[in-house]
Motif scaffolding. Structure first.
Motif, PDB file in Angstrom:
ATOM      1  N   LEU A 112       0.824  -1.222   0.000  1.00  6.56           N
ATOM      2  CA  LEU A 112       0.000   0.000   0.000  1.00  6.56           C
ATOM      3  C   LEU A 112       0.858   1.273   0.000  1.00  6.56           C
ATOM      4  O   LEU A 112       0.320   2.386   0.016  1.00  6.56           O
ATOM      5  CB  LEU A 112      -0.947   0.001   1.207  1.00  6.56           C
ATOM      6  CG  LEU A 112      -1.958  -1.150   1.249  1.00  6.56           C
ATOM      7  CD1 LEU A 112      -2.873  -1.027   2.459  1.00  6.56           C
ATOM      8  CD2 LEU A 112      -2.792  -1.218  -0.041  1.00  6.56           C
ATOM      9  N   PHE A 113       2.184   1.111  -0.039  1.00  3.34           N
ATOM     10  CA  PHE A 113       3.052   2.290  -0.103  1.00  3.34           C
ATOM     11  C   PHE A 113       2.879   2.966  -1.461  1.00  3.34           C
ATOM     12  O   PHE A 113       2.882   2.303  -2.495  1.00  3.34           O
ATOM     13  CB  PHE A 113       4.518   1.889   0.102  1.00  3.34           C
ATOM     14  CG  PHE A 113       5.440   3.078   0.097  1.00  3.34           C
ATOM     15  CD1 PHE A 113       5.581   3.865   1.225  1.00  3.34           C
ATOM     16  CD2 PHE A 113       6.139   3.425  -1.054  1.00  3.34           C
ATOM     17  CE1 PHE A 113       6.403   4.981   1.216  1.00  3.34           C
ATOM     18  CE2 PHE A 113       6.963   4.530  -1.072  1.00  3.34           C
ATOM     19  CZ  PHE A 113       7.099   5.313   0.070  1.00  3.34           C
ATOM     20  N   PRO A 114       2.732   4.320  -1.478  1.00  2.00           N
ATOM     21  CA  PRO A 114       2.416   4.972  -2.758  1.00  2.00           C
ATOM     22  C   PRO A 114       3.618   5.162  -3.687  1.00  2.00           C
ATOM     23  O   PRO A 114       4.658   5.675  -3.284  1.00  2.00           O
ATOM     24  CB  PRO A 114       1.852   6.343  -2.326  1.00  2.00           C
ATOM     25  CG  PRO A 114       2.425   6.600  -0.985  1.00  2.00           C
ATOM     26  CD  PRO A 114       2.680   5.261  -0.347  1.00  2.00           C
ATOM     27  N   PRO A 169      -1.080   3.407  -4.451  1.00  2.00           N
ATOM     28  CA  PRO A 169      -0.482   2.254  -3.768  1.00  2.00           C
ATOM     29  C   PRO A 169       0.248   1.337  -4.752  1.00  2.00           C
ATOM     30  O   PRO A 169      -0.195   1.149  -5.895  1.00  2.00           O
ATOM     31  CB  PRO A 169      -1.694   1.545  -3.158  1.00  2.00           C
ATOM     32  CG  PRO A 169      -2.711   2.630  -2.967  1.00  2.00           C
ATOM     33  CD  PRO A 169      -2.510   3.572  -4.126  1.00  2.00           C
ATOM     34  N   MET A 170       1.363   0.772  -4.303  1.00  2.00           N
ATOM     35  CA  MET A 170       2.164  -0.124  -5.141  1.00  2.00           C
ATOM     36  C   MET A 170       1.298  -1.166  -5.850  1.00  2.00           C
ATOM     37  O   MET A 170       1.430  -1.414  -7.051  1.00  2.00           O
ATOM     38  CB  MET A 170       3.199  -0.822  -4.246  1.00  2.00           C
ATOM     39  CG  MET A 170       4.227  -1.641  -4.955  1.00  2.00           C
ATOM     40  SD  MET A 170       5.277  -2.538  -3.764  1.00  2.00           S
ATOM     41  CE  MET A 170       6.160  -1.211  -2.967  1.00  2.00           C
ATOM     42  N   VAL A 171       0.363  -1.788  -5.109  1.00  2.00           N
ATOM     43  CA  VAL A 171      -0.479  -2.846  -5.672  1.00  2.00           C
ATOM     44  C   VAL A 171      -1.500  -2.304  -6.672  1.00  2.00           C
ATOM     45  O   VAL A 171      -2.046  -3.056  -7.482  1.00  2.00           O
ATOM     46  CB  VAL A 171      -1.181  -3.640  -4.535  1.00  2.00           C
ATOM     47  CG1 VAL A 171      -2.289  -2.822  -3.882  1.00  2.00           C
ATOM     48  CG2 VAL A 171      -1.722  -4.972  -5.035  1.00  2.00           C
ATOM     49  N   LYS A 230      12.872   4.879  -7.685  1.00  2.00           N
ATOM     50  CA  LYS A 230      13.130   4.664  -9.122  1.00  2.00           C
ATOM     51  C   LYS A 230      11.853   4.226  -9.846  1.00  2.00           C
ATOM     52  O   LYS A 230      11.542   4.697 -10.938  1.00  2.00           O
ATOM     53  CB  LYS A 230      14.228   3.607  -9.295  1.00  2.00           C
ATOM     54  CG  LYS A 230      14.607   3.361 -10.749  1.00  2.00           C
ATOM     55  CD  LYS A 230      15.722   2.338 -10.870  1.00  2.00           C
ATOM     56  CE  LYS A 230      16.143   2.165 -12.328  1.00  2.00           C
ATOM     57  NZ  LYS A 230      17.251   1.185 -12.466  1.00  2.00           N
ATOM     58  N   CYS A 231      11.109   3.323  -9.205  1.00  2.00           N
ATOM     59  CA  CYS A 231       9.886   2.798  -9.831  1.00  2.00           C
ATOM     60  C   CYS A 231       8.783   3.851  -9.879  1.00  2.00           C
ATOM     61  O   CYS A 231       7.978   3.864 -10.811  1.00  2.00           O
ATOM     62  CB  CYS A 231       9.416   1.542  -9.102  1.00  2.00           C
ATOM     63  SG  CYS A 231      10.577   0.172  -9.326  1.00  2.00           S
ATOM     64  N   SER A 232       8.746   4.741  -8.895  1.00  2.00           N
ATOM     65  CA  SER A 232       7.797   5.846  -8.932  1.00  2.00           C
ATOM     66  C   SER A 232       8.037   6.683 -10.189  1.00  2.00           C
ATOM     67  O   SER A 232       7.104   7.083 -10.881  1.00  2.00           O
ATOM     68  CB  SER A 232       7.937   6.706  -7.670  1.00  2.00           C
ATOM     69  OG  SER A 232       6.878   7.640  -7.570  1.00  2.00           O
ATOM     70  N   ALA A 233       9.325   6.905 -10.508  1.00  2.00           N
ATOM     71  CA  ALA A 233       9.676   7.655 -11.723  1.00  2.00           C
ATOM     72  C   ALA A 233       9.207   6.927 -12.980  1.00  2.00           C
ATOM     73  O   ALA A 233       8.690   7.548 -13.922  1.00  2.00           O
ATOM     74  CB  ALA A 233      11.184   7.870 -11.776  1.00  2.00           C
TER      75      ALA A 233
END
Length: 415
Positions: A34-36, A41-43, A269-272
């Motif tokens: 659930l971390f954004p 959220p990741m999921v 990195k993945c947020s980017a």
């Protein structure tokens, strides 16, 4: 694609609190799934990708977290995407394939013709409809998403060899000691329901071996410590490796981005990567501004509608700002995740960092790092409710929750 009889379900493995230890201190507050990332959220990213699959009837999340931790999210995402999402809690570890088999009755309730299996901590473009088309064309039991990586990094993952013409999986080995191939398993699969027969076959074989051992007390003494429970079945070693080369498994190669989200640095990195993907999939989620009536926006930036941003702030690229954040005059944000309720006072600077919930960064303070996503202190992380006082510089450091910094720190872990 296919006929109206085809029904698809998706299963996303979300792990549990014992699995996300490398994600601390961020996982102390919130389940890792659930971390954004990029404001969601990741999921949510794999769930949104599942929505693009034709004839999708149900999404299941399987993990060890308590149901109450997912209840609110599951309810809201089901309403938002108009697809039933259900959380199923494992009672004990069953392995990546055993976890699927453990809930076979629920998964088969809708009589699906195809079952997607995804790992929550994978970041990619999830080309699921194309994968399903290829899978149906191959006519096998399963299709694995694969990607080409550098030969140096390949041995950190499951390496595989596929037929260059038919794409049949010929050989599979998990994290080999010697180089096998630069094609790796992305942790995204689509199967026919025959996968349950294959998993059951592994369990039955194990039970038979256990029974044989009981007949020999000497063998029993020596193997008791080594034996794996019959219902613990690993997808890679127990299913993919033995079935390779038997015309049952095939590969679908992606040339898009792919990463594993094991650490907070990789989440940045993945947020980017997800923000960049929004340009094509969800441009309405990206902020814009020229510095006149609203803040200057550079590159890909997500800002929650409830966040308050001063028009003289300069934000981007690769910035995600969560709910109720307050960004003051002259603030500069580059490559960072700002979580709920954070306040950054005037002329504060944040670069290559994650700023935890309800934290505060003082006037003329800097929170920054070099940005090496593979280094232990490659990004700076502030846990929940950390206060950085005025004119303090925090470089390449991790600060656990509820700390106050009134002096500058560099390359430190502050417990």
């Amino acid at each position: 694609m296919g006929s109206s009889e085809e029904r698809v379900v998706a299963v996303i493995m979300v792990g549990g609190p014992t699995k996300g230890t490398r994600f601390r201190p961020l996982s102390l507050n919130i389940p890792k799934p659930l971390f954004p990332l990029a404001g969601q959220p990741m999921v949510h990213h794999p769930i949104s990708a599942c929505k693009r699959i034709q004839n999708l009837v149900q999404i299941y999340l399987i993990g060890f977290y308590e149901e109450r931790e997912f209840a609110l999210y599951v309810s809201s995402v089901s309403n938002e995407l108009k697809v039933p999402v259900r959380y199923l809690k494992e009672d004990k570890p069953h392995g990546s394939a055993g976890g699927l088999y453990n809930f076979r009755d629920q998964i088969m309730e809708e009589s699906p013709s195809h079952i997607f299996l995804l790992n929550c901590d994978v970041c990619c473009s999830f080309p699921l409809p194309q994968m399903l088309d290829a899978h149906i064309k191959y006519g096998g039991m399963g299709t694995i998403l694969v990607i080409k990586v550098s030969a140096e990094s390949a041995n950190q993952f499951g390496e595989l060899v596929a037929d260059p013409v038919t794409n049949e999986l010929l050989h599979y080995t998990e994290k080999p000691e010697t180089f096998v191939s630069d094609r790796i398993n992305c942790g995204v699969y689509v199967f026919t329901p025959d996968i349950f027969t294959a998993i059951q076959g592994v369990s039955t074989q194990r039970k038979d071996r256990a029974n044989l051992r009981r007949m020999s007390s000497f063998d029993a003494l020596h193997s008791a410590t080594r034996s794996i429970p019959p219902d613990f079945v690993r997808l890679d070693q127990d299913i993919l490796s033995p079935l390779a080369g038997k015309k049952q498994l095939y590969t679908y190669e992606t040339s898009d981005f792919w990463e594993q989200i094991k650490t907070p640095a990789m989440s940045l990195k993945c947020s980017a990567l997800y923000l960049a993907q929004f340009r094509f999939t969800s441009p309405h989620l990206l902020a814009s501004g020229d510095g006149a009536k609203s803040a200057s926006i550079i590159g890909d930036v997500y800002i929650h509608p409830s966040a308050k941003i001063h028009p003289s702030a300069k934000i981007g690229p690769n910035v995600s700002i969560s709910a109720n954040a307050r960004i003051g005059p002259g603030v500069r944000l580059i490559s960072c995740i700002i979580l709920d309720g954070v306040e950054i006072k005037e002329n504060g600077v944040v670069i290559n960092a994650i700023v935890g919930w309800k934290s505060s960064i003082g006037r003329w303070s800097r929170v920054q790092a070099g940005g090496d996503h593979n280094a232990k202190l490659g990004i700076t992380i502030l846990g929940e409710a950390v206060t950085v006082e005025d004119e303090v510089v925090v470089v390449n450091s991790i600060v656990l929750p509820n700390k106050t910094l009134n002096v500058s720190v560099q390359e430190e872990i502050i417990l």
